[in-house]
Design a protein around this motif. Sequence first.
Motif, PDB file in Angstrom:
ATOM      1  N   ILE A  69      -1.522   8.338   0.238  1.00  0.00           N
ATOM      2  CA  ILE A  69      -2.433   8.358  -0.899  1.00  0.00           C
ATOM      3  C   ILE A  69      -3.083   6.984  -1.070  1.00  0.00           C
ATOM      4  CG2 ILE A  69      -1.166  10.157  -2.141  1.00  0.00           C
ATOM      5  CD1 ILE A  69      -0.046   7.869  -3.939  1.00  0.00           C
ATOM      6  N   GLN A  70      -4.271   6.954  -1.650  1.00  0.00           N
ATOM      7  CA  GLN A  70      -4.974   5.698  -1.863  1.00  0.00           C
ATOM      8  C   GLN A  70      -4.456   5.047  -3.140  1.00  0.00           C
ATOM      9  OE1 GLN A  70      -7.327   4.047   0.077  1.00  0.00           O
ATOM     10  NE2 GLN A  70      -6.903   2.442  -1.400  1.00  0.00           N
ATOM     11  N   SER A 109       0.837  -1.198   0.000  1.00  0.00           N
ATOM     12  CA  SER A 109       0.000   0.000   0.000  1.00  0.00           C
ATOM     13  C   SER A 109       0.873   1.250   0.000  1.00  0.00           C
ATOM     14  CB  SER A 109      -0.883  -0.009   1.251  1.00  0.00           C
ATOM     15  OG  SER A 109      -1.502   1.246   1.432  1.00  0.00           O
ATOM     16  N   LEU A 110       0.404   2.284  -0.663  1.00  0.00           N
ATOM     17  CA  LEU A 110       1.062   3.591  -0.615  1.00  0.00           C
ATOM     18  C   LEU A 110       0.315   4.526   0.328  1.00  0.00           C
ATOM     19  CD1 LEU A 110       1.845   4.124  -4.418  1.00  0.00           C
ATOM     20  CD2 LEU A 110       3.288   3.071  -2.668  1.00  0.00           C
ATOM     21  N   GLY A 111      -0.722   4.001   0.983  1.00  0.00           N
ATOM     22  CA  GLY A 111      -1.546   4.823   1.849  1.00  0.00           C
ATOM     23  C   GLY A 111      -0.945   5.062   3.215  1.00  0.00           C
ATOM     24  N   ALA A 121      -3.716  11.550  -7.059  1.00  0.00           N
ATOM     25  CA  ALA A 121      -2.863  10.944  -6.040  1.00  0.00           C
ATOM     26  C   ALA A 121      -1.469  10.677  -6.591  1.00  0.00           C
ATOM     27  CB  ALA A 121      -3.488   9.640  -5.543  1.00  0.00           C
ATOM     28  N   MET A 122      -1.402  10.216  -7.826  1.00  0.00           N
ATOM     29  CA  MET A 122      -0.106   9.936  -8.449  1.00  0.00           C
ATOM     30  C   MET A 122       0.714  11.224  -8.605  1.00  0.00           C
ATOM     31  SD  MET A 122       0.076   6.609  -9.157  1.00  0.00           S
ATOM     32  CE  MET A 122      -0.470   6.574  -7.447  1.00  0.00           C
ATOM     33  N   ALA A 123       0.053  12.290  -9.004  1.00  0.00           N
ATOM     34  CA  ALA A 123       0.746  13.573  -9.172  1.00  0.00           C
ATOM     35  C   ALA A 123       1.240  14.096  -7.827  1.00  0.00           C
ATOM     36  CB  ALA A 123      -0.186  14.583  -9.831  1.00  0.00           C
ATOM     37  N   THR A 124       0.427  13.946  -6.803  1.00  0.00           N
ATOM     38  CA  THR A 124       0.804  14.398  -5.463  1.00  0.00           C
ATOM     39  C   THR A 124       2.012  13.619  -4.955  1.00  0.00           C
ATOM     40  OG1 THR A 124      -1.488  14.991  -4.980  1.00  0.00           O
ATOM     41  CG2 THR A 124      -0.014  14.720  -3.095  1.00  0.00           C
ATOM     42  N   LEU A 125       2.030  12.330  -5.211  1.00  0.00           N
ATOM     43  CA  LEU A 125       3.153  11.479  -4.819  1.00  0.00           C
ATOM     44  C   LEU A 125       4.462  12.018  -5.390  1.00  0.00           C
ATOM     45  CD1 LEU A 125       4.160   8.669  -3.680  1.00  0.00           C
ATOM     46  CD2 LEU A 125       3.766   7.800  -5.989  1.00  0.00           C
ATOM     47  N   VAL A 126       4.456  12.384  -6.659  1.00  0.00           N
ATOM     48  CA  VAL A 126       5.660  12.854  -7.332  1.00  0.00           C
ATOM     49  C   VAL A 126       6.086  14.228  -6.822  1.00  0.00           C
ATOM     50  CG1 VAL A 126       6.630  13.524  -9.560  1.00  0.00           C
ATOM     51  CG2 VAL A 126       5.165  11.508  -9.400  1.00  0.00           C
TER      52      VAL A 126
END
Length: 347
Positions: free
Chosen positions: A216-217, A209-211, A247-252
Amino acid sequence: MSYYIDTFPGRKITLNGVSHLYFGGTSYLGLQTDSDFQKLFISNIKKYGTNYGASRKSNIRLSVFDEAETYLAKIVGSEACITLSSGYLAGQFLAQVLNTKEHQFFYAPNTHSALYQSKIKSYTTFASLNIAVREHLESSTSIPVVFLDSIDFSGCNYPDFEALKILPLEDIILVVDDSHGLGIVGKNGGGVYSILAKLKIKELIVCGSLGKGFGIQAGAVFGTKERIRFLTDTPFFGGASPAIPAAMATLVEADVIYELKRKRLQRNMDLFYGNLKKRKTFHFMKGHPAYTFSNVQLTEYLEANRIIVTSFPYPDENAPLMSRIVLSASHKKKDIEHVLHCINILP
């Protein structure tokens, strides 16, 4: 006892009108209630929308997924990565894809239910698992696939994986759920992949999980380019909706926030561990913010002092009670000092 609340459980929660400190859950970096992280997430929702239900195989594709997967693979230290909508789905994905006649499944002690595809039971010890795997290798040509959790809260695996090393690793595919490590342990929150990659394993696949660590979900799978390419070409991956692109953009884009939060978490762990007098009461792993215990009275005592910890049968009502104190980057010094005082004055 179970409580229902109406807001996210941050460093504090209100139960029956009374404020309590909260030392539970899996929001290790406290990102879900962090204003800077929320602003970044909201800005990306405005750009990418609240959901994206199209297949990753569609003729219209968002580049942010490839960017996030390249970013994650670099942090973790794997050749490649793919993301899915949850960590549980990532585990089920691997269990389903590997469930063929060419493979034989084995489950290490305390393996999470996300990795189970059949009714095979986990082994109670690594010694019995080792015997079973070696006997299988002598009598069959199918490849053993061993599933385990990197952080199983018993202290058996992370950080040294000494028990794992007795297995014939050069002959097995090792699938590791690193949900409680990703974003938290390892260099830059890269989890355990780089640690395990130093062992002579036939093939290493890490999922999770990345949460919990990244806030992020989403879920992810890490491995060789060949393995990830194979997984990407499956109907399972093509048919499933992806994680939301916001969520993917926020991760980066949240690098600076992640680094700051990990430093704060480390500060809190140092404060807690350095002043904890009753260390033998807990099972814990160096570098991880969860302290597991089995004393039901301790849970009740802490609640009487307005401290709520994680305590419930997991993963189902027939399972043993799981109790642990969980530190977060959102906890303040006075929070840590209060829970320490309550524990340290016990006889």
